[in-house]
Design an enzyme around this catalytic site. Structure first.
Site, short mmCIF file in Angstrom:
data_model
loop_
_atom_site.label_atom_id
_atom_site.label_comp_id
_atom_site.label_asym_id
_atom_site.label_seq_id
_atom_site.Cartn_x
_atom_site.Cartn_y
_atom_site.Cartn_z
N CYS A 2 0.04 15.09 -7.39
CA CYS A 2 -0.26 16.74 -8.54
C CYS A 2 1.06 17.18 -8.37
O CYS A 2 2.00 16.60 -8.30
CB CYS A 2 -1.18 17.32 -7.92
SG CYS A 2 -2.65 16.79 -7.68
N LEU A 50 -3.30 14.79 -11.82
CA LEU A 50 -3.81 13.55 -11.20
C LEU A 50 -4.51 12.59 -10.24
O LEU A 50 -4.22 12.93 -8.99
CB LEU A 50 -1.89 12.79 -10.51
CG LEU A 50 -2.17 10.99 -11.42
CD1 LEU A 50 -2.53 10.58 -12.55
CD2 LEU A 50 -1.21 10.13 -10.50
N ILE A 52 -6.34 11.43 -7.86
CA ILE A 52 -7.26 10.19 -7.39
C ILE A 52 -8.80 9.80 -6.80
O ILE A 52 -9.02 9.06 -6.35
CB ILE A 52 -5.98 10.19 -6.19
CG1 ILE A 52 -4.72 10.29 -7.30
CG2 ILE A 52 -5.95 8.74 -5.54
CD1 ILE A 52 -4.30 9.05 -8.62
N ASN A 74 -1.01 19.15 -3.31
CA ASN A 74 0.11 17.76 -3.55
C ASN A 74 -0.46 17.02 -2.88
O ASN A 74 -0.03 17.39 -1.99
CB ASN A 74 1.16 18.52 -4.65
CG ASN A 74 2.21 16.95 -4.86
OD1 ASN A 74 1.20 15.68 -4.68
ND2 ASN A 74 3.45 17.02 -4.28
N GLY A 75 -0.71 15.66 -2.96
CA GLY A 75 -0.81 14.33 -2.19
C GLY A 75 -2.04 14.01 -1.82
O GLY A 75 -3.17 14.52 -2.41
N ASP A 96 -11.02 16.01 -1.12
CA ASP A 96 -10.24 16.11 0.10
C ASP A 96 -9.33 17.40 0.01
O ASP A 96 -8.84 18.37 1.16
CB ASP A 96 -8.21 14.97 0.48
CG ASP A 96 -7.67 15.17 -0.81
OD1 ASP A 96 -8.12 15.41 -1.30
OD2 ASP A 96 -6.85 15.39 -0.54
N SER A 359 4.44 0.91 -0.96
CA SER A 359 5.44 0.21 -0.92
C SER A 359 5.97 0.30 0.67
O SER A 359 5.12 1.12 1.49
CB SER A 359 6.43 1.46 -1.46
OG SER A 359 6.59 2.74 -0.80
N GLY A 360 7.08 -0.21 0.64
CA GLY A 360 7.38 -0.68 2.28
C GLY A 360 8.44 -0.04 2.76
O GLY A 360 9.25 -0.09 3.77
#
Length: 613
Positions: A2, A50, A52, A74-75, A96, A359-360
């Site tokens: 966000c 956003l 999720i 955010n997160g 959350d 991602s790595g």
């Protein structure tokens, strides 16, 4: 993820709703699903969402159950369900965000220590009249602030702070920093007065205007090394990564993964496939039309192994010209590497199929993946060698000897801290002083001085606090958010990071093999031919592009009469860089890119200040 923004006034004046709305508007790309504003007199928050987790609920900014606390967040707190079970709180949502409020109500600011995941959030407590800002341990998510005597403003991105700044200007002291790092290390930025909340830190703003910043987490100390066998170390990392990937899949929307065909992304995808029994995984890779850096065949091999639905995109020189300026605005700074543009194109591709991607990122900086880590000890003790002969030797190398050139440039630096920094620095200390006409006004060498332990551990410590936090993670966040896509790097679960810094360095670079420990874990899930293939990295063939398609643009932007770089740098030095590269005498691509990125960003910065979009 966000976008968050807010203002805390110290002079008692009310916060303007119009101002908060404008700050939020500039973060719309971070949260296109919803937006909200909360104001209580001299404090106000804005939020763009956003969605999720708890997609249909958990609107923000959110109030606590008693109405005394408010949050803009955010997160993702990936252990929120576990935390929720241990809290007595009148929950009204399934997400959350409300768990964060409940944790604060029970534990106060120290409750941040219970969180797993990636986060940047603000909580205002009307009882204590304190406003708290928190940024996650590794700095996966960004958080900026701007402070005057009368107010403190904060936001997820710098562009959202510009409406509170009377006359935004470039912080010229950051020029030396940028030419040394390709980014500006915390707490500084390229905008005068705007600062980063450092990774793993907590900022408290009080009603009287005092502001305190302190760390709530640090990497394990050098004396905390575990006494384990190599086999046990592999077991520990395998288990930690499996737990991290399991957490990273927590979402109420589709989750995919980047897949380059390298060991890090392939391992993450293999662990996801195990969690999902090989079902429903979308993977994404990019190519550049240059066989020297094309890994798509390996990505296809890995996709077949993990059973994913694989997608590819091609990045061309035209993509750079079309999106360079726009993405510089998204990043709020010069693009640090050509891969920024490629990663945005990859995020665009992924967003057509999923809303979250793994991602790595972080594996190299935690476990010793770059070639330079083989030379950590040499870097430590190279001060006994005279720098002049090393520089002279480097000047005689051909463009094909670029890797040896990087090593000689780093080892010729004047002290240990500069030598560590020199491995990734586009310009040496001497070159920066010559180019900018003087020495730096300040030092940002603390991460290179604060690390303890053996030379490899000290180098990894510095990279986690600079290269990773201020370059790679900043890039990952901005390029994914430009496409409204959430990025999650499982290697950067703080439990994995803590384990990495508790394991002996000899398990990271072993017998000349970089990232040995990660590769041994990967062998349990992937075939040897994929694990042992040479590291290529996410490289863009700009050396050839600058001699062809992008040649004219480089000369025009860096040496023309309106050039910002030409005005602040020795234009003769700039011209020599360009001419030497085009003539094939030297590979100056990293330095040309760095200066071009600075120029492109500055032009976009000035344009947006004059006429915000």
């Amino acid at each position: 993820m966000c976008g968050i923004a807010g203002v805390r006034r110290f002079d008692g004046a009310p916060v303007s709703r119009e101002l908060l709305a404008e700050m939020g508007r500039r973060l719309h790309h971070r949260g296109p699903d919803d937006q909200g504003i909360w104001i209580d007199g001299s404090v106000g928050f804005a939020h763009t969402r956003l969605a999720i987790i708890d997609v249909d609920g958990s609107a923000q900014p959110m109030a606590g159950s008693g109405g005394n606390t408010h949050i803009a967040y955010n997160g993702e707190v990936l252990n929120y369900r576990e935390l929720r079970e241990g809290l007595e709180y009148p929950f009204t949502t399934r997400g959350d965000t409300e768990v964060l409020l409940a944790v604060y109500e029970k534990h106060g600011p120290p409750g941040v220590g219970a969180l797993r995941g990636q986060f940047a959030y603000a909580i205002h407590d009307s009882r204590s009249e304190e406003t708290h800002l928190f940024r996650d341990r590794l700095g996966i998510l960004p958080l900026y602030y701007y402070r005057t005597e009368s107010f403190l403003a904060f936001a997820s991105e710098i562009k959202a702070l510009l409406p509170v700044i009377d006359s935004p200007t470039v912080d010229t002291a950051s020029l030396h920093d940028f030419l040394a790092h390709r980014s500006v290390p915390a707490p500084y930025t390229f905008v005068e007065g705007v600062r980063k909340v450092p990774q793993g830190h907590h900022l408290t703003a009080r009603a009287d205007g005092t502001v305190r910043i302190e760390a709530f987490w640090r990497l394990p100390a050098a004396g905390e090394t575990l006494a384990v066998t190599p086999e046990r170390a592999v077991d520990l990392l395998d288990d930690a990564l499996m737990d991290s990937v399991r957490d990273a899949l927590v979402a109420d929307v589709p989750v995919g993964a980047y897949l380059s065909g390298g060991v890090d992304s392939s391992l993450i995808c293999a662990l996801v496939a195990r969690q999902r029994n090989g079902e429903g995984l979308h993977t994404f890779s990019a190519a550049f039309g240059d066989e020297r850096v094309d890994e798509t065949e390996w990505a296809r091999v890995a996709a077949k192994i993990v059973g994913s639905d694989h997608h590819e995109t091609i990045v061309s020189p035209a993509d750079f010209e079309e999106s360079w300026a726009r993405l510089s605005w998204n990043r709020d700074s010069p693009l640090s590497e050509p891969a920024d543009v490629a990663i945005y194109r990859l995020a665009e591709l992924a967003r057509d199929h999923v809303k979250v991607v793994l991602s790595g990122e972080g594996s190299d900086e935690l476990f010793g993946g770059y070639p330079k880590y083989r030379y950590a000890r040499t870097t430590c003790y190279a001060g006994a060698l005279p720098g002049g002969p090393l520089r002279a030797l480097e000047g005689r190398l051909s463009p094909r000897q670029a890797r040896l050139s990087v090593a000689l440039r780093a080892l010729s630096e004047p002290n240990y801290a500069e030598r560590m920094r020199g491995w990734f620095a586009p310009f040496t200390a001497r070159e920066r002083t010559r180019l900018l006409g003087g020495p730096p006004e300040r030092t940002v060498l603390e991460p290179y001085l604060d690390g303890r332990g053996d030379p490899l551990r000290r180098m990894l410590y510095a990279d986690v606090h600079t290269w990773l936090a201020d370059n790679l993670l900043e890039r990952g966040d901005r390029m994914s958010m430009a496409a409204s896509l959430e990025l999650r790097p499982p290697f950067l679960d703080h439990r994995v990071a803590e384990l990495a810094f508790r394991l002996p360095s000899e398990f990271k670079v072993r017998g000349g093999t970089t990232k040995w420990l990660v590769k041994e874990v990967a062998r349990r899930h992937l075939p040897d031919e994929l694990v042992d293939r040479p590291k290529v990295g996410f490289k863009v063939p700009l050396d050839a592009w600058f001699r062809g398609h992008l040649r004219e643009m480089a000369f025009d932007l860096l040496t023309g009469p309106s050039s910002f770089v030409g005005g602040i740098c020795d234009v003769g030095e700039v011209r020599r860089l360009l001419e030497g590269h085009i003539a094939g005498l030297r590979d100056e691509q990293p330095r040309i890119w760095t200066l071009l990125s600075l120029e492109v960003w500055h032009r976009e910065f000035q344009r947006q200040i004059a006429s915000p979009s």
